[in-house]
Scaffold this motif. Structure first.
Motif, PDB file in Angstrom:
ATOM      1  N   ILE A 168       0.831  -1.194   0.000  1.00 20.00           N
ATOM      2  CA  ILE A 168       0.000   0.000   0.000  1.00 20.00           C
ATOM      3  C   ILE A 168       0.874   1.256   0.000  1.00 20.00           C
ATOM      4  O   ILE A 168       0.522   2.273  -0.589  1.00 20.00           O
ATOM      5  N   VAL A 169       2.045   1.176   0.613  1.00 21.88           N
ATOM      6  CA  VAL A 169       2.982   2.312   0.618  1.00 21.88           C
ATOM      7  C   VAL A 169       3.467   2.589  -0.805  1.00 21.88           C
ATOM      8  O   VAL A 169       3.510   3.745  -1.247  1.00 21.88           O
ATOM      9  N   VAL A 170       3.809   1.538  -1.540  1.00 19.32           N
ATOM     10  CA  VAL A 170       4.268   1.693  -2.916  1.00 19.32           C
ATOM     11  C   VAL A 170       3.137   2.234  -3.794  1.00 19.32           C
ATOM     12  O   VAL A 170       3.362   3.115  -4.637  1.00 19.32           O
ATOM     13  N   ILE A 171       1.927   1.736  -3.609  1.00 14.74           N
ATOM     14  CA  ILE A 171       0.767   2.258  -4.349  1.00 14.74           C
ATOM     15  C   ILE A 171       0.656   3.761  -4.111  1.00 14.74           C
ATOM     16  O   ILE A 171       0.433   4.537  -5.040  1.00 14.74           O
ATOM     17  N   GLY A 172       0.844   4.174  -2.860  1.00 10.43           N
ATOM     18  CA  GLY A 172       0.786   5.598  -2.527  1.00 10.43           C
ATOM     19  C   GLY A 172       1.886   6.399  -3.195  1.00 10.43           C
ATOM     20  O   GLY A 172       1.643   7.500  -3.702  1.00 10.43           O
ATOM     21  N   GLN A 173       3.096   5.872  -3.212  1.00  7.11           N
ATOM     22  CA  GLN A 173       4.219   6.564  -3.854  1.00  7.11           C
ATOM     23  C   GLN A 173       3.968   6.749  -5.353  1.00  7.11           C
ATOM     24  O   GLN A 173       4.221   7.820  -5.908  1.00  7.11           O
ATOM     25  N   ILE A 174       3.482   5.701  -5.983  1.00 11.99           N
ATOM     26  CA  ILE A 174       3.224   5.763  -7.418  1.00 11.99           C
ATOM     27  C   ILE A 174       2.074   6.733  -7.705  1.00 11.99           C
ATOM     28  O   ILE A 174       2.158   7.554  -8.626  1.00 11.99           O
ATOM     29  N   ALA A 175       1.021   6.653  -6.920  1.00 16.77           N
ATOM     30  CA  ALA A 175      -0.116   7.558  -7.102  1.00 16.77           C
ATOM     31  C   ALA A 175       0.311   9.014  -6.913  1.00 16.77           C
ATOM     32  O   ALA A 175      -0.098   9.882  -7.692  1.00 16.77           O
ATOM     33  N   ASP A 176       1.130   9.279  -5.905  1.00 16.83           N
ATOM     34  CA  ASP A 176       1.627  10.641  -5.691  1.00 16.83           C
ATOM     35  C   ASP A 176       2.419  11.113  -6.903  1.00 16.83           C
ATOM     36  O   ASP A 176       2.253  12.252  -7.355  1.00 16.83           O
TER      37      ASP A 176
END
Length: 73
Positions: A48-56
């Motif tokens: 979920i952290v990586v999903i957040g980084q990519i989305a940002d």
């Protein structure tokens, strides 16, 4: 449906819409280009952290990367 593959397809879709190469997205998200490639091919399971980084980096809501279309091909 393989969720890893669908997330990968979504990452690629939004990356291309933004006009980013994998290298551009990797730089903007703080991830490695080969990791982005593995995610897009559905070979890696993003946290979920990586999903957040990519989305940002893509300037989108993280939920869009998890979206599964109800249309099946």
């Amino acid at each position: 449906m393989d969720l890893c593959k669908k997330v990968g397809q979504n990452i690629k879709k939004y990356r291309l819409e933004r006009g980013f190469s994998q290298e551009d997205l990797a730089f903007e998200s703080g991830l490695h280009r080969t990791y982005i490639s593995s995610l897009e091919r559905g070979k890696r399971n993003a946290t979920i952290v990586v999903i957040g980084q990519i989305a940002d980096a893509l300037k989108i809501n993280p939920a869009l990367l998890l979206e599964i279309s109800t249309t099946y091909y």
